[in-house]
Design a protein around this motif. Structure first.
Motif, short mmCIF file in Angstrom:
data_model
loop_
_atom_site.label_atom_id
_atom_site.label_comp_id
_atom_site.label_asym_id
_atom_site.label_seq_id
_atom_site.Cartn_x
_atom_site.Cartn_y
_atom_site.Cartn_z
N THR A 237 -21.93 -82.01 -5.88
CA THR A 237 -20.62 -82.65 -5.86
C THR A 237 -20.62 -83.90 -4.99
O THR A 237 -20.12 -84.96 -5.39
CB THR A 237 -19.56 -81.66 -5.37
OG1 THR A 237 -19.48 -80.55 -6.27
CG2 THR A 237 -18.19 -82.33 -5.28
N LEU A 238 -21.20 -83.81 -3.80
CA LEU A 238 -21.25 -84.96 -2.89
C LEU A 238 -22.09 -86.09 -3.47
O LEU A 238 -21.74 -87.27 -3.35
CB LEU A 238 -21.78 -84.53 -1.53
CG LEU A 238 -20.86 -83.61 -0.70
CD1 LEU A 238 -21.56 -83.17 0.58
CD2 LEU A 238 -19.55 -84.33 -0.38
N ARG A 239 -23.21 -85.73 -4.12
CA ARG A 239 -24.09 -86.75 -4.69
C ARG A 239 -23.37 -87.52 -5.81
O ARG A 239 -23.41 -88.75 -5.86
CB ARG A 239 -25.36 -86.09 -5.22
CG ARG A 239 -26.28 -87.04 -6.00
CD ARG A 239 -27.60 -86.36 -6.30
NE ARG A 239 -27.44 -85.08 -6.95
CZ ARG A 239 -27.27 -84.92 -8.25
NH1 ARG A 239 -27.22 -85.97 -9.05
NH2 ARG A 239 -27.15 -83.71 -8.77
N ILE A 240 -22.72 -86.78 -6.70
CA ILE A 240 -22.02 -87.43 -7.82
C ILE A 240 -20.82 -88.22 -7.32
O ILE A 240 -20.54 -89.33 -7.78
CB ILE A 240 -21.60 -86.38 -8.86
CG1 ILE A 240 -22.84 -85.82 -9.56
CG2 ILE A 240 -20.64 -86.99 -9.88
CD1 ILE A 240 -22.56 -84.76 -10.56
N LEU A 241 -20.10 -87.67 -6.35
CA LEU A 241 -18.92 -88.36 -5.82
C LEU A 241 -19.32 -89.68 -5.17
O LEU A 241 -18.69 -90.72 -5.42
CB LEU A 241 -18.21 -87.47 -4.81
CG LEU A 241 -16.92 -88.03 -4.19
CD1 LEU A 241 -15.88 -88.28 -5.27
CD2 LEU A 241 -16.38 -87.07 -3.13
N LEU A 242 -20.37 -89.66 -4.36
CA LEU A 242 -20.82 -90.88 -3.69
C LEU A 242 -21.30 -91.91 -4.70
O LEU A 242 -20.93 -93.09 -4.64
CB LEU A 242 -21.93 -90.55 -2.69
CG LEU A 242 -22.52 -91.75 -1.93
CD1 LEU A 242 -21.43 -92.43 -1.11
CD2 LEU A 242 -23.67 -91.30 -1.03
N THR A 243 -22.11 -91.48 -5.67
CA THR A 243 -22.62 -92.39 -6.68
C THR A 243 -21.49 -92.99 -7.51
O THR A 243 -21.44 -94.21 -7.75
CB THR A 243 -23.61 -91.67 -7.61
OG1 THR A 243 -24.68 -91.12 -6.84
CG2 THR A 243 -24.17 -92.63 -8.65
N GLY A 244 -20.57 -92.14 -7.94
CA GLY A 244 -19.46 -92.61 -8.77
C GLY A 244 -18.55 -93.58 -8.03
O GLY A 244 -18.15 -94.62 -8.59
N LEU A 246 -19.32 -95.51 -5.51
CA LEU A 246 -20.04 -96.78 -5.31
C LEU A 246 -20.02 -97.61 -6.59
O LEU A 246 -19.75 -98.82 -6.56
CB LEU A 246 -21.47 -96.51 -4.86
CG LEU A 246 -21.65 -96.08 -3.40
CD1 LEU A 246 -23.10 -95.72 -3.12
CD2 LEU A 246 -21.19 -97.20 -2.45
N LEU A 247 -20.33 -96.97 -7.72
CA LEU A 247 -20.33 -97.70 -8.99
C LEU A 247 -18.94 -98.23 -9.32
O LEU A 247 -18.79 -99.30 -9.92
CB LEU A 247 -20.81 -96.77 -10.12
CG LEU A 247 -22.30 -96.43 -10.10
CD1 LEU A 247 -22.61 -95.37 -11.15
CD2 LEU A 247 -23.14 -97.67 -10.35
N TRP A 248 -17.94 -97.48 -8.94
CA TRP A 248 -16.56 -97.88 -9.19
C TRP A 248 -16.15 -99.05 -8.30
O TRP A 248 -15.52 -100.03 -8.75
CB TRP A 248 -15.67 -96.68 -8.94
CG TRP A 248 -14.26 -96.79 -9.43
CD1 TRP A 248 -13.67 -97.86 -10.05
CD2 TRP A 248 -13.26 -95.79 -9.35
NE1 TRP A 248 -12.36 -97.58 -10.36
CE2 TRP A 248 -12.08 -96.31 -9.94
CE3 TRP A 248 -13.24 -94.49 -8.84
CZ2 TRP A 248 -10.90 -95.57 -10.02
CZ3 TRP A 248 -12.06 -93.76 -8.92
CH2 TRP A 248 -10.91 -94.29 -9.51
N ALA A 249 -16.52 -99.00 -7.01
CA ALA A 249 -15.99 -99.94 -6.03
C ALA A 249 -16.82 -101.21 -5.86
O ALA A 249 -16.26 -102.27 -5.56
CB ALA A 249 -15.87 -99.23 -4.67
N VAL A 250 -18.14 -101.12 -6.03
CA VAL A 250 -18.99 -102.28 -5.73
C VAL A 250 -18.62 -103.51 -6.55
O VAL A 250 -18.53 -104.62 -6.00
CB VAL A 250 -20.48 -101.90 -5.91
CG1 VAL A 250 -21.35 -103.16 -5.96
CG2 VAL A 250 -20.94 -101.01 -4.77
#
Length: 473
Positions: A237-244, A246-250
């Motif tokens: 959950t933490l891995r997908i949340l962080l990746t998602g 970042l992809l959303w905000a960057v």
């Protein structure tokens, strides 16, 4: 299809065996899956109802990759999420069949043809929208959209307003939006709370409807009781949340860095990121919210142009929420900052598309393993029913908004204390628009023509009126 077009969640079931995957977690060859999803993406006309019907016919009935009950279960939970439920369903089933890469492929291919098509149509609209021929086409398309949205009100209301309390909730939502200008997110949250409260105080309001099996062929690859082998975990959950995130905000952060925090691109990135979190009830419901902000707050386009954008989105494959790409295209073109207007338009449109659809992947990949192990939460189902009832009022408000700005050239806003009334100027009535709207209503309600066919006829009528020089066309 909207949040109303699903059956209540199935009752809890006992533990089921996991789906057995071979090789890299693919239940079917990945290349075959990609080919199938691409073929589906080219058939996704006619809004969510048509899109989900295409997936059901292809995946459930023809290929037998997933069982009917299993398909319904996935759809029911996609309805709980903000965003286009049809695309989220594609992501979910793609994940079931081929893991994370399957979900990415299914979700991306589902929207890609529509992104390309609407970009091209938006460019044509900006470049040639003032010519007589194009003006005539949209003079026919806009009244047709009024009839299409009215049909959505009828369909959703007929299926969801099964009790006087639910009708009252729909009416209250309409009044809150149309008369008191309550914001869309507040209406949705209040409706969900009302649904939960009604279920506790009057549980008989919610009458469960049985799912049809629809499984008359050979056993599906994913049976109705199967569970995916990927189990939920805190680390995942933490891995997908962080990746998602970042992809959303960057991309939004990058645009803010290079164009400034007050640029139209930063504003659009932030606004549509927020809109992606409140788009419950399908494209028609959220358009009332988008129209209110894009027209009245930011001034990116006019109310009539919102109708034109929806007409274009109706003629392209993919989710109807793609209309936000059109909104961003026009807004960035008219306020390009230091960029070339055309470069600005494409940047704004693609950024808006990114922040609108990336959350869909995040929501599914985060929740799917947990959803797999849930067999019906009655409290969540009751809240969803409340939201669905409110969506009827939301779409009715959108129909009123479109009708006023299509049938009249001028609409004035009047404030009487807490009331906000939109009153059309009767002297600016457009009889040709009313005539085409009536034709569209007959074609859709009486003759049951498809949306695409109706739009074609109405566009031809508008073009003929314009070329003939008929006043008011």
């Amino acid at each position: 299809m909207t949040a109303a077009d699903h059956s209540p969640l199935p009752p809890p079931r006992t533990a089921s065996p996991p789906i057995q995957a071979a090789g890299d977690g693919d239940l079917i060859p990945f290349r075959q899956a990609v080919k199938t999803w691409f073929k589906i993406s080219l058939q996704t006309f006619g809004g969510p109802a048509g899109q989900i019907a295409v997936m059901q016919r292809t995946l459930v009935e023809e290929k037998r990759w997933i069982g009917q009950q299993r398909f319904n279960h996935a759809l029911s939970y996609c309805m709980l999420l903000p965003g286009p439920e049809a695309q989220q369903l594609a992501i979910y089933i793609g994940w079931l069949l081929n893991g994370t890469r399957g979900g990415l492929a299914a979700g991306t291919l589902f929207v890609l043809p529509g992104v390309v098509a609407l970009l091209a149509l938006s460019a044509l609209y900006v470049g040639f929208g003032t010519t007589a021929a194009v003006t005539g086409l949209f003079a026919g398309l806009a009244p047709a959209v009024v009839a299409i949205v009215a049909q959505a009100v009828w369909r959703v209301g007929r299926r969801s307003l099964t009790h006087p309390l639910l009708i009252g909730l729909a009416v209250a939502s309409f009044a809150a939006l149309a008369l008191f200008r309550v914001t869309f997110p507040v209406v949705i949250v209040a409706a969900g709370a009302a649904g939960w409260l009604i279920a506790r105080c009057a549980p008989g309001v919610f009458k469960p409807v049985a799912h049809g099996s629809g499984d008359d062929g050979p056993p599906p690859l994913i049976s109705d009781d199967a569970l995916h082998q990927e189990r939920p975990s805190r680390r995942r959950t933490l891995r997908i949340l962080l990746t998602g995130l970042l992809l959303w905000a960057v991309p939004v952060a990058a645009v803010a860095q290079f164009t400034g925090i007050t640029s139209v691109f930063t504003t659009q990135g932030l606004y549509f990121s927020g809109a992606a979190l409140v788009t419950f009830g399908g494209a028609y419901a959220v358009l009332a919210y988008v129209a209110q902000q894009a027209v009245q707050t930011y001034g990116w386009l006019s109310a009539g142009e919102i109708v034109h954008g929806l007409a274009l989105a109706e003629t392209t494959p993919g989710p109807l929420i793609m209309v936000v790409q059109f909104v961003a295209f026009l807004g960035a073109f008219r306020d390009p900052g230091t960029l070339d207007p055309w470069a600005a338009a494409f940047l704004g449109a693609l950024l808006t598309t990114w922040v609108t659809f990336v959350p869909c992947f995040l929501f599914i990949f985060l929740g799917a393993p947990y959803i797999e192990r849930l067999r019906g939460n009655r409290h969540v189902s009751a809240a969803l029913t409340g939201i669905t009832s409110a969506v009827v009022g939301v779409i009715a408000n959108l129909a009123l908004y479109f009708a006023e700005h299509t049938l009249f050239t001028t609409v004035d806003d009047h404030t009487l204390g807490p009331l906000h009334l939109a009153a059309p100027d009767l002297a600016t009535f457009r009889p040709i628009a009313l005539s085409i709207a009536l034709v569209a209503s007959v074609l859709i309600f009486r003759l049951r023509w498809s949306v695409l066919r109706t739009l074609g006829v109405c566009a031809a009528l508008g073009l003929a009126a314009a070329l003939a020089g008929v006043p008011g066309s």
